[in-house]
Scaffold this motif. Sequence first.
Motif, PDB file in Angstrom:
ATOM      1  N   CYS A 120     -53.765 -21.005  76.495  1.00  0.00           N
ATOM      2  CA  CYS A 120     -52.723 -20.136  75.938  1.00  0.00           C
ATOM      3  C   CYS A 120     -52.021 -20.801  74.760  1.00  0.00           C
ATOM      4  O   CYS A 120     -51.685 -20.143  73.763  1.00  0.00           O
ATOM      5  CB  CYS A 120     -51.701 -19.780  77.017  1.00  0.00           C
ATOM      6  N   HIS A 121     -51.805 -22.108  74.854  1.00  0.00           N
ATOM      7  CA  HIS A 121     -51.173 -22.818  73.743  1.00  0.00           C
ATOM      8  C   HIS A 121     -52.048 -22.793  72.495  1.00  0.00           C
ATOM      9  O   HIS A 121     -51.558 -22.579  71.373  1.00  0.00           O
ATOM     10  CB  HIS A 121     -50.896 -24.270  74.154  1.00  0.00           C
ATOM     11  N   ILE A 122     -53.356 -22.979  72.692  1.00  0.00           N
ATOM     12  CA  ILE A 122     -54.275 -22.952  71.555  1.00  0.00           C
ATOM     13  C   ILE A 122     -54.295 -21.569  70.913  1.00  0.00           C
ATOM     14  O   ILE A 122     -54.200 -21.421  69.682  1.00  0.00           O
ATOM     15  CB  ILE A 122     -55.684 -23.367  72.011  1.00  0.00           C
ATOM     16  N   ARG A 123     -54.407 -20.536  71.720  1.00  0.00           N
ATOM     17  CA  ARG A 123     -54.467 -19.178  71.184  1.00  0.00           C
ATOM     18  C   ARG A 123     -53.123 -18.768  70.562  1.00  0.00           C
ATOM     19  O   ARG A 123     -53.089 -18.030  69.584  1.00  0.00           O
ATOM     20  CB  ARG A 123     -54.861 -18.196  72.295  1.00  0.00           C
ATOM     21  N   PHE A 124     -52.016 -19.250  71.124  1.00  0.00           N
ATOM     22  CA  PHE A 124     -50.707 -18.972  70.530  1.00  0.00           C
ATOM     23  C   PHE A 124     -50.620 -19.577  69.137  1.00  0.00           C
ATOM     24  O   PHE A 124     -50.156 -18.915  68.189  1.00  0.00           O
ATOM     25  CB  PHE A 124     -49.601 -19.533  71.417  1.00  0.00           C
ATOM     26  N   GLU A 136     -43.689 -24.858  61.046  1.00  0.00           N
ATOM     27  CA  GLU A 136     -42.336 -25.386  60.904  1.00  0.00           C
ATOM     28  C   GLU A 136     -41.286 -24.439  61.468  1.00  0.00           C
ATOM     29  O   GLU A 136     -40.142 -24.852  61.697  1.00  0.00           O
ATOM     30  CB  GLU A 136     -42.036 -25.670  59.436  1.00  0.00           C
ATOM     31  N   GLU A 137     -41.637 -23.193  61.685  1.00  0.00           N
ATOM     32  CA  GLU A 137     -40.683 -22.251  62.273  1.00  0.00           C
ATOM     33  C   GLU A 137     -40.466 -22.500  63.764  1.00  0.00           C
ATOM     34  O   GLU A 137     -39.465 -22.056  64.321  1.00  0.00           O
ATOM     35  CB  GLU A 137     -41.183 -20.815  62.080  1.00  0.00           C
ATOM     36  N   LEU A 138     -41.387 -23.181  64.401  1.00  0.00           N
ATOM     37  CA  LEU A 138     -41.287 -23.403  65.836  1.00  0.00           C
ATOM     38  C   LEU A 138     -40.215 -24.438  66.143  1.00  0.00           C
ATOM     39  O   LEU A 138     -40.270 -25.562  65.623  1.00  0.00           O
ATOM     40  CB  LEU A 138     -42.635 -23.882  66.391  1.00  0.00           C
ATOM     41  N   PRO A 139     -39.245 -24.098  66.992  1.00  0.00           N
ATOM     42  CA  PRO A 139     -38.204 -25.077  67.333  1.00  0.00           C
ATOM     43  C   PRO A 139     -38.722 -26.210  68.215  1.00  0.00           C
ATOM     44  O   PRO A 139     -38.170 -27.303  68.217  1.00  0.00           O
ATOM     45  CB  PRO A 139     -37.156 -24.233  68.070  1.00  0.00           C
ATOM     46  N   PHE A 140     -39.785 -25.958  68.975  1.00  0.00           N
ATOM     47  CA  PHE A 140     -40.363 -26.980  69.849  1.00  0.00           C
ATOM     48  C   PHE A 140     -41.875 -27.000  69.641  1.00  0.00           C
ATOM     49  O   PHE A 140     -42.512 -25.948  69.577  1.00  0.00           O
ATOM     50  CB  PHE A 140     -40.042 -26.705  71.316  1.00  0.00           C
ATOM     51  N   LYS A 141     -42.417 -28.182  69.535  1.00  0.00           N
ATOM     52  CA  LYS A 141     -43.859 -28.355  69.348  1.00  0.00           C
ATOM     53  C   LYS A 141     -44.380 -29.382  70.347  1.00  0.00           C
ATOM     54  O   LYS A 141     -43.718 -30.376  70.637  1.00  0.00           O
ATOM     55  CB  LYS A 141     -44.173 -28.806  67.918  1.00  0.00           C
ATOM     56  N   ALA A 142     -45.571 -29.109  70.870  1.00  0.00           N
ATOM     57  CA  ALA A 142     -46.185 -30.027  71.822  1.00  0.00           C
ATOM     58  C   ALA A 142     -46.466 -31.365  71.160  1.00  0.00           C
ATOM     59  O   ALA A 142     -46.778 -31.428  69.962  1.00  0.00           O
ATOM     60  CB  ALA A 142     -47.480 -29.428  72.374  1.00  0.00           C
ATOM     61  N   LEU A 143     -46.353 -32.437  71.944  1.00  0.00           N
ATOM     62  CA  LEU A 143     -46.498 -33.781  71.396  1.00  0.00           C
ATOM     63  C   LEU A 143     -47.871 -33.989  70.765  1.00  0.00           C
ATOM     64  O   LEU A 143     -47.976 -34.525  69.665  1.00  0.00           O
ATOM     65  CB  LEU A 143     -46.265 -34.819  72.505  1.00  0.00           C
ATOM     66  N   TRP A 147     -54.641 -30.312  69.364  1.00  0.00           N
ATOM     67  CA  TRP A 147     -55.660 -31.267  69.800  1.00  0.00           C
ATOM     68  C   TRP A 147     -55.370 -31.787  71.200  1.00  0.00           C
ATOM     69  O   TRP A 147     -56.290 -32.078  71.970  1.00  0.00           O
ATOM     70  CB  TRP A 147     -55.749 -32.420  68.805  1.00  0.00           C
ATOM     71  N   GLY A 148     -54.094 -31.923  71.545  1.00  0.00           N
ATOM     72  CA  GLY A 148     -53.757 -32.333  72.902  1.00  0.00           C
ATOM     73  C   GLY A 148     -54.199 -31.316  73.931  1.00  0.00           C
ATOM     74  O   GLY A 148     -54.679 -31.672  75.021  1.00  0.00           O
ATOM     75  N   SER A 149     -54.051 -30.022  73.591  1.00  0.00           N
ATOM     76  CA  SER A 149     -54.504 -28.974  74.512  1.00  0.00           C
ATOM     77  C   SER A 149     -56.024 -28.970  74.632  1.00  0.00           C
ATOM     78  O   SER A 149     -56.567 -28.766  75.732  1.00  0.00           O
ATOM     79  CB  SER A 149     -53.992 -27.613  74.027  1.00  0.00           C
ATOM     80  N   TRP A 150     -56.726 -29.163  73.504  1.00  0.00           N
ATOM     81  CA  TRP A 150     -58.186 -29.252  73.574  1.00  0.00           C
ATOM     82  C   TRP A 150     -58.628 -30.436  74.427  1.00  0.00           C
ATOM     83  O   TRP A 150     -59.580 -30.335  75.217  1.00  0.00           O
ATOM     84  CB  TRP A 150     -58.778 -29.374  72.172  1.00  0.00           C
ATOM     85  N   SER A 238     -30.399 -33.566  76.448  1.00  0.00           N
ATOM     86  CA  SER A 238     -30.505 -32.257  75.784  1.00  0.00           C
ATOM     87  C   SER A 238     -31.885 -32.163  75.153  1.00  0.00           C
ATOM     88  O   SER A 238     -32.856 -32.695  75.680  1.00  0.00           O
ATOM     89  CB  SER A 238     -29.385 -32.119  74.732  1.00  0.00           C
ATOM     90  N   ASN A 239     -31.962 -31.456  74.033  1.00  0.00           N
ATOM     91  CA  ASN A 239     -33.243 -31.333  73.353  1.00  0.00           C
ATOM     92  C   ASN A 239     -33.029 -31.327  71.855  1.00  0.00           C
ATOM     93  O   ASN A 239     -31.933 -31.331  71.380  1.00  0.00           O
ATOM     94  CB  ASN A 239     -33.999 -30.082  73.796  1.00  0.00           C
TER      95      ASN A 239
END
Length: 239
Positions: A120-124, A136-143, A147-150, A238-239
């Motif tokens: 789902c992350h890849i397709r998103f 850059e519009e995404l407030p949160f990005k996977a570390l 490629w991490g999801s793959w 926090s975040n």
Amino acid sequence: LLGGGGAAASPFVIALDHAHIKGLNHFVNVTICISVLSIGLSSVYAGSRTLTALAETGYAPRFFSYVDKSSRPLWSVVATLLFASLAYINVAAAGNTVFTWLVALSGLSTIFTWMAICLCHIRFRMAWVRQGHSIEELPFKALGGVWGSWFGIILLVLVLIAQFYIAIWPVGGMSDDPKKVAETFFCFIWKRTLPKAIDEIDLDTGRKSWLTVEEMRAYRESRKNAPLYVRIYRMLFSN
């Protein structure tokens, strides 16, 4: 400790027996009972709400979406509690075998769950770029990013391949009994609908951040220039 079995072989139980403190064993039993009850209640809560969400999205029978006047998913709670009776299987002679199967099924479902999350992350990400958005519009990005999801999917596929290989060709050789061979291999797949095309994925429902690229850059710059103690607080709490 050596060669023992059951609760009597626990170092914690042995230490309590040697302490000779009156009532401490009952206190430990009450603590364990409360812990087990807490786990059971949290499992019923999470399971019933998940079943209700599946019913609301069409992936479970519709009557599970019923919520009573007290905001309780009544039929989902009942269905979840019915499965709790499986715990009494442990009193049967084959309880250990059934318990092993249930643990195996739970582990298998966890593998498919995380595989679905990675996919789902890849397709998103693909849909996000295809529909004209910037990362850059995404407030949160996977570390690890996409490629991490793959990498996660590849590892999970390797785990499944190894699991099915061991199931079909067990270590030490295959049993001569066809029934035992069949019992070592089990797979169930339920396919409801085909995945949507990248251009048709809904990216806006439930979206909380509508900032543009420029606004996100300004937001990140302000957080970067915050005092050190504020950044440490955000990193820890926090975040």
